[in-house]
Design an enzyme around this catalytic site. Structure first.
Site, PDB file in Angstrom:
ATOM      1  CG  ASP A  68      -2.060   1.045   1.332  1.00  0.00           C
ATOM      2  OD1 ASP A  68      -2.021   1.808   0.396  1.00  0.00           O
ATOM      3  OD2 ASP A  68      -3.150   1.012   2.131  1.00  0.00           O
ATOM      4  CG  ASN A 114       9.928  -4.742  -6.329  1.00  0.00           C
ATOM      5  OD1 ASN A 114      10.146  -3.377  -6.766  1.00  0.00           O
ATOM      6  ND2 ASN A 114      10.338  -5.390  -5.132  1.00  0.00           N
ATOM      7  CG  PHE A 118      11.309   4.362  -3.888  1.00  0.00           C
ATOM      8  CD1 PHE A 118      11.052   3.253  -3.141  1.00  0.00           C
ATOM      9  CD2 PHE A 118      12.309   4.985  -3.279  1.00  0.00           C
ATOM     10  CE1 PHE A 118      11.889   2.536  -2.154  1.00  0.00           C
ATOM     11  CE2 PHE A 118      13.337   4.492  -2.127  1.00  0.00           C
ATOM     12  CZ  PHE A 118      13.005   3.259  -1.738  1.00  0.00           C
ATOM     13  CB  SER A 183      14.600   0.120  -2.337  1.00  0.00           C
ATOM     14  OG  SER A 183      14.186  -0.166  -3.594  1.00  0.00           O
ATOM     15  CG  ASN A 185      13.985  -2.061  -7.617  1.00  0.00           C
ATOM     16  OD1 ASN A 185      14.947  -2.765  -8.189  1.00  0.00           O
ATOM     17  ND2 ASN A 185      13.256  -2.617  -6.742  1.00  0.00           N
ATOM     18  CB  THR A 186      16.704   4.256  -5.391  1.00  0.00           C
ATOM     19  OG1 THR A 186      14.893   4.336  -5.618  1.00  0.00           O
ATOM     20  CG2 THR A 186      16.906   5.678  -5.580  1.00  0.00           C
ATOM     21  CE  LYS A 217      11.719  -3.564   4.391  1.00  0.00           C
ATOM     22  NZ  LYS A 217      10.491  -3.721   3.762  1.00  0.00           N
ATOM     23  CB  THR A 245      16.467  -8.353   4.931  1.00  0.00           C
ATOM     24  OG1 THR A 245      15.774  -9.382   4.131  1.00  0.00           O
ATOM     25  CG2 THR A 245      17.223  -8.881   6.212  1.00  0.00           C
ATOM     26  CG  ASN A 246      13.768  -3.670   1.005  1.00  0.00           C
ATOM     27  OD1 ASN A 246      13.254  -4.222   0.296  1.00  0.00           O
ATOM     28  ND2 ASN A 246      14.217  -2.421   1.253  1.00  0.00           N
ATOM     29  CB  THR A 247      13.580  -7.265  -2.279  1.00  0.00           C
ATOM     30  OG1 THR A 247      14.307  -5.943  -2.634  1.00  0.00           O
ATOM     31  CG2 THR A 247      11.999  -7.116  -2.127  1.00  0.00           C
ATOM     32  N   GLY A 295      10.119 -13.614   3.136  1.00  0.00           N
ATOM     33  CA  GLY A 295       9.789 -15.074   2.966  1.00  0.00           C
ATOM     34  C   GLY A 295       8.693 -15.621   3.679  1.00  0.00           C
TER      35      GLY A 295
END
Length: 338
Positions: A68, A114, A118, A183, A185-186, A217, A245-247, A295
């Site tokens: 969300d 993914n 962001f 993340s 992805n940035t 995180k 953790t994160n991905t 997981g």
């Protein structure tokens, strides 16, 4: 359970769509059916309640950030039986994220990849939504956190000011803040996990939080020494907890779509995440709680995280494959096992 029956009917329809389209349709639907979710969902047994980072969680399983992003369904998550909820990641500047396609299901592995980047409507839009809930007396009874990240166009040298801009927009609204520097992805974001940049960032953010708990995180791809260092910086900077953790950029297990860039989440991440959770607990040495993520898709998974020393756990990808009844089922099984 009725939610599980409905999920068995809806899942083939949603999984016939590409992953991000299915997500968008679901997020439009959830606020509309919130009253129904309130009737069908299961709240955690009161015996499962616990204090985590100074906040009273209704149960040990919370919703992780990422599902969300803009806080459009804040009121619905408690109805599904979560003990706490984290929305975001939001950034000071609205941004579209990376080009599509950028979200991929690995159905046999019950995993996601993914590279969203962001995508969000900005911290101001989330603040407006949270303020409306506060003013209407409609704030959930469970803790609601805001996960904040760095705007893509902002260089790392200006990251502190960018995070503080989000803090100022959201001041006094979420129950806690999570600083996302993990993340994949940035571009350049994970460099902020290094000691000195992280110390400067967390010192400023904690100082601006006006007494709200601040969590950090971290990524599962940190080497043990770097992970311990990040946990130590969080503890000495006044953070109230760490989410581990994160991905992951790695591809543990026999996963498909190995050519897709982005962060992997879901069941293949679990062994790596659990190892990092244990390392984070050891590094924390009781100075601050660790919230374990990565997981989680069953009561046994959640229990393993708690037995590793975590104070609570979060899930996201498990909900995609297990359906909206998952948090209620996990909490029910954990209560029955007590």
């Amino acid at each position: 359970m009725m939610l599980d029956i409905l999920w068995r009917l809806l899942r083939p329809v949603l999984f016939s769509l590409d992953a991000e389209t299915a997500h968008e349709q679901t997020m439009r639907l959830i606020p509309l059916v919130r009253p129904l979710l309130g009737l069908l969902g299961r709240r955690p047994d009161p015996s499962l309640a616990r204090t985590v980072a100074g906040l009273r969680w209704a149960g040990p399983v919370g919703l992780a950030a990422g599902l969300d992003k803009d806080g459009v369904a804040i009121r619905a998550w408690a109805s599904l039986g979560f003990g706490a909820v984290e929305v975001g990641t939001v950034t000071a500047q609205p941004q579209p994220g990376n080009p599509r396609p950028r979200l991929f299901r690995l159905v046999p592995e019950r995993a996601l990849i993914n590279r969203m980047g962001f995508n969000n409507r900005g911290a101001a839009a989330l603040a407006d939504r949270m303020r409306a809930l506060r003013e209407a007396g409609a704030w959930p009874e469970i803790p609601v956190g805001a996960n904040i990240g760095k705007s893509k166009v902002v260089p790392n040298e200006e990251a502190v000011a960018d995070y503080l801009a989000s803090m100022d927009l959201l001041a006094g609204l979420p129950d806690y803040f999570t600083v996302n520097v993990s993340s994949p992805n940035t571009p350049g974001l994970r460099a902020l996990q290094e000691r000195e940049p992280l110390r400067r960032l967390l010192g400023e953010v904690v100082g601006r939080a006006a007494g709200r708990p601040v969590l950090l995180k971290i990524a599962p791809d940190l080497e043990p020494e770097a992970l311990a260092e990040a946990v130590d910086v969080a503890a000495t900077s006044g953070c109230a907890g760490v989410i581990a953790t994160n991905t992951t950029l790695s591809r543990p297990g026999a996963t498909g779509r190995l050519d897709e860039a982005g962060g992997l989440s879901g069941e293949p991440l679990r062994p790596l995440a659990l190892a990092r959770i244990r390392q984070a607990v050891a590094a924390a040495s009781g100075r601050l709680p660790i919230i374990g993520a990565g997981g989680i898709s069953s009561a046994a998974d959640a229990q393993a995280v708690l037995e590793a020393g975590a104070a609570a756990t979060q899930l996201y990808s498990g909900l995609i494959f297990g359906g909206p009844g998952l948090p209620g089922r996990i909490h029910a099984e954990m209560a029955a096992a007590r």
